[in-house]
Design a protein around this motif. Structure first.
Motif, mmCIF file in Angstrom:
data_model
loop_
_atom_site.group_PDB
_atom_site.id
_atom_site.type_symbol
_atom_site.label_atom_id
_atom_site.label_comp_id
_atom_site.label_asym_id
_atom_site.label_seq_id
_atom_site.Cartn_x
_atom_site.Cartn_y
_atom_site.Cartn_z
ATOM 1 N N THR A 113 22.024 -73.554 35.908
ATOM 2 C CA THR A 113 22.428 -74.934 36.160
ATOM 3 C C THR A 113 23.825 -74.993 36.756
ATOM 4 N N LYS A 114 24.037 -75.981 37.627
ATOM 5 C CA LYS A 114 25.364 -76.177 38.211
ATOM 6 C C LYS A 114 26.376 -76.520 37.119
ATOM 7 N N PRO A 143 19.008 -65.320 39.369
ATOM 8 C CA PRO A 143 19.260 -65.726 37.982
ATOM 9 C C PRO A 143 18.054 -65.388 37.101
ATOM 10 N N TRP A 144 18.320 -64.799 35.942
ATOM 11 C CA TRP A 144 17.224 -64.388 35.064
ATOM 12 C C TRP A 144 17.357 -64.930 33.642
ATOM 13 N N LEU A 145 18.451 -65.626 33.341
ATOM 14 C CA LEU A 145 18.686 -66.083 31.968
ATOM 15 C C LEU A 145 17.589 -67.024 31.485
ATOM 16 N N ASP A 146 17.226 -67.993 32.324
ATOM 17 C CA ASP A 146 16.163 -68.923 31.921
ATOM 18 C C ASP A 146 14.845 -68.176 31.688
ATOM 19 N N ASP A 147 14.562 -67.162 32.506
ATOM 20 C CA ASP A 147 13.336 -66.380 32.328
ATOM 21 C C ASP A 147 13.352 -65.657 30.981
ATOM 22 N N PHE A 148 14.497 -65.088 30.630
ATOM 23 C CA PHE A 148 14.592 -64.381 29.348
ATOM 24 C C PHE A 148 14.359 -65.350 28.190
ATOM 25 N N ILE A 149 14.989 -66.527 28.258
ATOM 26 C CA ILE A 149 14.867 -67.501 27.167
ATOM 27 C C ILE A 149 13.418 -67.962 27.029
ATOM 28 N N ARG A 150 12.751 -68.258 28.166
ATOM 29 C CA ARG A 150 11.355 -68.696 28.100
ATOM 30 C C ARG A 150 10.453 -67.592 27.544
ATOM 31 N N THR A 164 21.849 -69.415 26.191
ATOM 32 C CA THR A 164 21.618 -70.813 26.582
ATOM 33 C C THR A 164 22.827 -71.442 27.273
ATOM 34 N N PRO A 165 24.061 -71.356 26.707
ATOM 35 C CA PRO A 165 25.200 -71.936 27.434
ATOM 36 C C PRO A 165 25.493 -71.213 28.746
ATOM 37 N N LEU A 166 25.194 -69.920 28.831
ATOM 38 C CA LEU A 166 25.410 -69.192 30.088
ATOM 39 C C LEU A 166 24.429 -69.681 31.150
ATOM 40 N N ALA A 167 23.193 -69.964 30.733
ATOM 41 C CA ALA A 167 22.206 -70.484 31.678
ATOM 42 C C ALA A 167 22.612 -71.866 32.190
ATOM 43 N N ALA A 168 23.403 -72.589 31.382
ATOM 44 C CA ALA A 168 23.877 -73.919 31.783
ATOM 45 C C ALA A 168 25.151 -73.848 32.608
ATOM 46 N N GLY A 169 25.657 -72.631 32.866
ATOM 47 C CA GLY A 169 26.817 -72.495 33.745
ATOM 48 C C GLY A 169 28.126 -72.176 33.064
ATOM 49 N N ALA A 170 28.095 -71.853 31.777
ATOM 50 C CA ALA A 170 29.341 -71.538 31.074
ATOM 51 C C ALA A 170 29.898 -70.192 31.504
ATOM 52 N N GLY A 171 31.215 -70.069 31.450
ATOM 53 C CA GLY A 171 31.862 -68.778 31.637
ATOM 54 C C GLY A 171 31.824 -67.988 30.342
ATOM 55 N N GLY A 174 26.067 -62.244 35.810
ATOM 56 C CA GLY A 174 26.797 -62.763 36.963
ATOM 57 C C GLY A 174 27.747 -63.884 36.623
ATOM 58 N N ALA A 175 27.880 -64.233 35.346
ATOM 59 C CA ALA A 175 28.771 -65.331 34.939
ATOM 60 C C ALA A 175 30.229 -64.887 35.057
ATOM 61 N N PRO A 176 31.142 -65.799 35.381
ATOM 62 C CA PRO A 176 32.579 -65.467 35.329
ATOM 63 C C PRO A 176 32.925 -65.018 33.917
ATOM 64 N N ARG A 177 33.677 -63.934 33.791
ATOM 65 C CA ARG A 177 33.828 -63.383 32.453
ATOM 66 C C ARG A 177 35.189 -62.716 32.252
#
Length: 472
Positions: free
Chosen positions: A2-3, A85-92, A108-115, A141-144
């Motif tokens: 998510t943006k 992006p694969w986070l949503d796939d892993f969660i599902r 979940t917060p990373l899939a929503a765009g959190a750092g 791939g999240a900023p970290r």
């Protein structure tokens, strides 16, 4: 994925019991964040927004620790396309799988765009599971950023090993003691976040500017609290009317005790207001036993620390001086509160630290008309005022250096007043003492234009001292 929202959001991740919740509590200045030494205490993601002037400026998410990093890493490397992006796939794929409950929640917060702020314990060695967790976060791939929490380095120091391991996986690495971080250290860490993703640079610049503006406002407010405290003490007078002349001495003793209790209560309330300004709202903040500001203002221990003689302490402890002068003033000749000041000198005859005095009315047939009125205060000993100032500065220093993640004072560690000693009134310049003396004088006279200017100058001087203290 998510943006991202306009408000920066950072998920704080890591292995259980590494100090994630402590980092959240300290960065968010929120002592409501549950902090526990029990591993796995955080089981759900919890949001901790930071508000300044009623507007949310940044949000931290406290997450559960990784549950099964080895199996999660295996699934990701076998099933996820690293270019997508694969986070949503892993969660599902695993939302009903007990083996990956924590991974689904922290992703979940990373899939929503959190750092990502990845917290590790720098007092223990790097393990295989840690390397897998770091690689999983790299693959998101999240900023970290990696935060090496120093915790208690007496029990181990593996910081260099952690730095070497983290360089492969993270944009930025920072050393951080969540239990003792000062405001300056918190700001340095927040400023470092600006470099992890250029898309967030502008938003995070607004965050750091808002934090700094808010901090300066707190210093202004604290200076005003200390100034108001001194003005209240300077003008406070306790009084009592009695009708039996034989009860005068006992009444005087009671009145001085009442006066001292009221002044001590003023100071206690002012310190409580300072604590609230720095968001210490829930957990009790107790100063270390050796701190001057942790003692009762008029206790024997405080008086002894201030350099009083045994006889002087006995007078003060009894709540009455050596005797009454010719005009009924409480004479405490020689009593000085000046160990922190360069003023020195005994009280003059006929003056008082909290002078009591009797005023007898005209008598009719041997009875006092309207009774005998006795007073305690206002304070005439400026050195007592310097002690109150010093205790407020000491209290401020301890409060701003008490991280919001700390729940109790450790048995060891340097929690003395040494860090603030160079800013106490004994070290003040001649100009600073002149400013304070003008303030004392004008407040006693009440309400003059010169008095208002003296109050402003004194408050500004205290604010500047607070700024210097907060930089140490």
């Amino acid at each position: 994925m998510t943006k991202r929202s306009d408000i920066p959001v950072f998920a704080v991740l890591g292995h259980p019991n590494e100090g994630k919740s402590s980092v959240v509590a300290t960065l968010a200045e929120n002592d409501a964040v549950p902090v526990s030494p029990t591993p796995g205490e955080t089981r759900q993601c919890r949001d901790y927004p930071v508000f300044i002037d009623d507007a949310e400026v940044i949000r931290f998410v406290d997450t559960p620790g990784f549950q099964n990093p080895r199996a999660a890493h295996k699934w990701i490397t076998q099933n996820a396309d690293p270019e997508k992006p694969w986070l949503d796939d892993f969660i599902r794929a695993h939302e009903t799988d007990a083996e990956f409950v924590h991974e689904c929640r922290l992703f979940t917060p990373l899939a929503a765009g959190a750092g990502v702020i990845f917290v590790v314990d720098g007092t223990r060695p790097v393990r295989t599971a840690d390397r897998l967790e770091m690689d999983i976060l790299r693959l998101t791939g999240a900023p970290r950023m990696a935060v090496i929490n120093t915790k208690d380095r007496e029990h181990g120091d593996y910081i260099e090993d952690w730095k070497t391991a983290a360089r492969i996986h993270f944009n930025i690495i920072r050393i951080f003691d969540a239990q003792r971080a000062s405001f300056a250290e918190r700001m340095d860490l927040l400023k470092s976040l600006r470099a992890i993703d250029p898309d967030w640079d502008e938003a995070l610049q607004r965050v750091t500017e808002a934090f700094e503006t808010d901090w300066h406002m707190r210093l202004e407010q604290t200076a005003a609290i200390i100034t108001d405290l001194l003005a209240s003490v300077l003008q406070y007078r306790a009084k009592k009317t009695i009708h039996d002349a034989s009860a005068t001495e006992a009444a005087e003793k009671q009145l001085v005790v009442k006066y001292r209790q009221q002044v001590a209560d003023m100071e206690k309330k002012a310190h409580h207001r300072i604590k609230k300004r720095f968001k210490h709202n829930i957990f009790s903040y107790d100063l270390p036993a050796q701190s001057l500001a942790g003692q009762d203002l008029f206790s024997e221990k405080t008086l002894k620390a201030l350099g009083l003689t045994r006889n002087q302490m006995a007078w003060a402890g009894a709540g009455i001086g050596a005797g009454l002068g010719a005009k009924g003033d409480l004479a405490l000749a020689g009593l000085t509160f000046g160990v922190f000041t360069a003023l020195g000198g005994a009280l003059g005859a006929g003056s008082a630290a909290w002078g009591t005095r009797k005023i007898s009315r005209a008598k009719i047939k041997g009875q006092a008309l309207g009774g005998i009125r006795i007073y305690a205060g206002p304070v005439k000993n400026d050195q007592l005022l310097y002690v109150i100032i010093d205790r407020s500065l000491i209290y401020f220093w301890h409060v701003i250096n008490w991280a919001h993640s700390r729940r109790e004072r450790p048995e060891t560690g340097n929690d003395s007043d040494a860090g603030v000693s160079n800013f106490l009134s004994a070290k003040w310049s001649r100009e600073q003492k002149k400013i304070s003396q003008r303030f004392f004088k004008e407040v006693r006279q009440k309400g003059t234009a010169a008095g208002q200017q003296a109050v402003r100058e004194f408050s500004a001087m205290i604010r500047d001292l607070l700024k210097e203290i907060s930089r140490t």
